[in-house]
Motif scaffolding. Structure first.
Motif, mmCIF file in Angstrom:
data_model
loop_
_atom_site.group_PDB
_atom_site.id
_atom_site.type_symbol
_atom_site.label_atom_id
_atom_site.label_comp_id
_atom_site.label_asym_id
_atom_site.label_seq_id
_atom_site.Cartn_x
_atom_site.Cartn_y
_atom_site.Cartn_z
ATOM 1 N N ASN A 253 0.810 -1.220 0.000
ATOM 2 C CA ASN A 253 0.000 0.000 0.000
ATOM 3 C C ASN A 253 0.840 1.266 0.000
ATOM 4 O O ASN A 253 0.313 2.363 0.155
ATOM 5 N N GLN A 254 2.147 1.102 -0.163
ATOM 6 C CA GLN A 254 3.078 2.227 -0.234
ATOM 7 C C GLN A 254 2.927 3.142 0.981
ATOM 8 O O GLN A 254 2.796 4.358 0.855
ATOM 9 N N LEU A 255 2.957 2.519 2.169
ATOM 10 C CA LEU A 255 2.857 3.263 3.415
ATOM 11 C C LEU A 255 4.208 3.261 4.109
ATOM 12 O O LEU A 255 5.015 2.356 3.912
ATOM 13 N N LYS A 256 4.417 4.255 4.903
ATOM 14 C CA LYS A 256 5.607 4.300 5.738
ATOM 15 C C LYS A 256 5.132 4.604 7.149
ATOM 16 O O LYS A 256 4.879 5.752 7.499
ATOM 17 N N LEU A 257 4.982 3.541 7.940
ATOM 18 C CA LEU A 257 4.473 3.680 9.292
ATOM 19 C C LEU A 257 5.626 3.820 10.277
ATOM 20 O O LEU A 257 6.682 3.205 10.101
ATOM 21 N N THR A 258 5.386 4.607 11.307
ATOM 22 C CA THR A 258 6.379 4.703 12.377
ATOM 23 C C THR A 258 6.270 3.442 13.242
ATOM 24 O O THR A 258 5.289 2.695 13.150
ATOM 25 N N GLU A 259 7.253 3.214 14.080
ATOM 26 C CA GLU A 259 7.221 2.048 14.967
ATOM 27 C C GLU A 259 6.018 2.108 15.897
ATOM 28 O O GLU A 259 5.384 1.090 16.168
ATOM 29 N N GLN A 260 5.676 3.308 16.370
ATOM 30 C CA GLN A 260 4.508 3.461 17.247
ATOM 31 C C GLN A 260 3.221 3.116 16.501
ATOM 32 O O GLN A 260 2.344 2.445 17.036
ATOM 33 N N GLN A 261 3.096 3.570 15.250
ATOM 34 C CA GLN A 261 1.909 3.256 14.452
ATOM 35 C C GLN A 261 1.798 1.759 14.204
ATOM 36 O O GLN A 261 0.705 1.190 14.244
ATOM 37 N N LYS A 262 2.941 1.114 13.963
ATOM 38 C CA LYS A 262 2.930 -0.336 13.761
ATOM 39 C C LYS A 262 2.464 -1.051 15.019
ATOM 40 O O LYS A 262 1.640 -1.970 14.952
ATOM 41 N N GLU A 263 2.981 -0.632 16.167
ATOM 42 C CA GLU A 263 2.578 -1.241 17.438
ATOM 43 C C GLU A 263 1.085 -1.024 17.687
ATOM 44 O O GLU A 263 0.383 -1.943 18.113
ATOM 45 N N ASP A 264 0.610 0.197 17.438
ATOM 46 C CA ASP A 264 -0.811 0.502 17.619
ATOM 47 C C ASP A 264 -1.675 -0.376 16.717
ATOM 48 O O ASP A 264 -2.700 -0.904 17.145
ATOM 49 N N PHE A 265 -1.265 -0.528 15.476
ATOM 50 C CA PHE A 265 -2.039 -1.328 14.534
ATOM 51 C C PHE A 265 -2.057 -2.791 14.955
ATOM 52 O O PHE A 265 -3.106 -3.438 14.944
ATOM 53 N N LEU A 266 -0.900 -3.331 15.329
ATOM 54 C CA LEU A 266 -0.831 -4.733 15.742
ATOM 55 C C LEU A 266 -1.662 -4.976 17.000
ATOM 56 O O LEU A 266 -2.364 -5.992 17.104
ATOM 57 N N CYS A 267 -1.639 -4.020 17.929
ATOM 58 C CA CYS A 267 -2.447 -4.124 19.139
ATOM 59 C C CYS A 267 -3.939 -4.094 18.795
ATOM 60 O O CYS A 267 -4.726 -4.907 19.288
ATOM 61 N N PHE A 268 -4.335 -3.165 17.934
ATOM 62 C CA PHE A 268 -5.725 -3.055 17.506
ATOM 63 C C PHE A 268 -6.176 -4.345 16.822
ATOM 64 O O PHE A 268 -7.251 -4.874 17.102
ATOM 65 N N PHE A 269 -5.336 -4.865 15.928
ATOM 66 C CA PHE A 269 -5.694 -6.074 15.188
ATOM 67 C C PHE A 269 -5.816 -7.272 16.130
ATOM 68 O O PHE A 269 -6.740 -8.081 15.997
ATOM 69 N N ASP A 270 -4.920 -7.382 17.103
ATOM 70 C CA ASP A 270 -5.001 -8.473 18.075
ATOM 71 C C ASP A 270 -6.300 -8.409 18.876
ATOM 72 O O ASP A 270 -6.926 -9.440 19.151
ATOM 73 N N LYS A 271 -6.713 -7.204 19.250
ATOM 74 C CA LYS A 271 -7.973 -7.054 19.988
ATOM 75 C C LYS A 271 -9.168 -7.465 19.138
ATOM 76 O O LYS A 271 -10.119 -8.070 19.630
#
Length: 94
Positions: A13-31
């Motif tokens: 998707n040609q995104l450049k996520l910060t480490e915090q955004q990646k952590e937030d996304f992974l946490c959201f997806f796990d929930k």
């Protein structure tokens, strides 16, 4: 979701996520996956057909019909200048 899957999605998707955004996304997806697991424990959905939309989508399609045919010459009667059936307009870009 694994970090490798997230990395591939980021590239796709040609995104450049910060480490915090990646952590937030992974946490959201796990929930969300926990939510799905809870639903699976409560409801037996084995006989439910997979669907994309909850409500059926109806596309109204009609046949194309020519309602009124225009005559090119009649349309161009009011034109200040024409050339081989095309309207001539002043140049606006130099």
């Amino acid at each position: 979701m694994e970090r490798d899957t997230l990395r591939r999605l980021e590239l796709l998707n040609q995104l450049k996520l910060t480490e915090q955004q990646k952590e937030d996304f992974l946490c959201f997806f796990d929930k969300r996956m926990e939510d799905f697991s809870a639903i699976d424990r409560i409801f037996d959905t084995s006989d439910v057909e997979r669907m994309v939309h909850v409500m059926p989508i109806m596309t109204v399609v009609r046949e194309d019909e020519v309602v009124k045919k225009f005559d090119r010459e009649a349309l161009q009667q009011g034109a200040p200048e024409t050339d081989e059936g095309y309207w001539c307009v002043p140049r606006v870009v130099e």
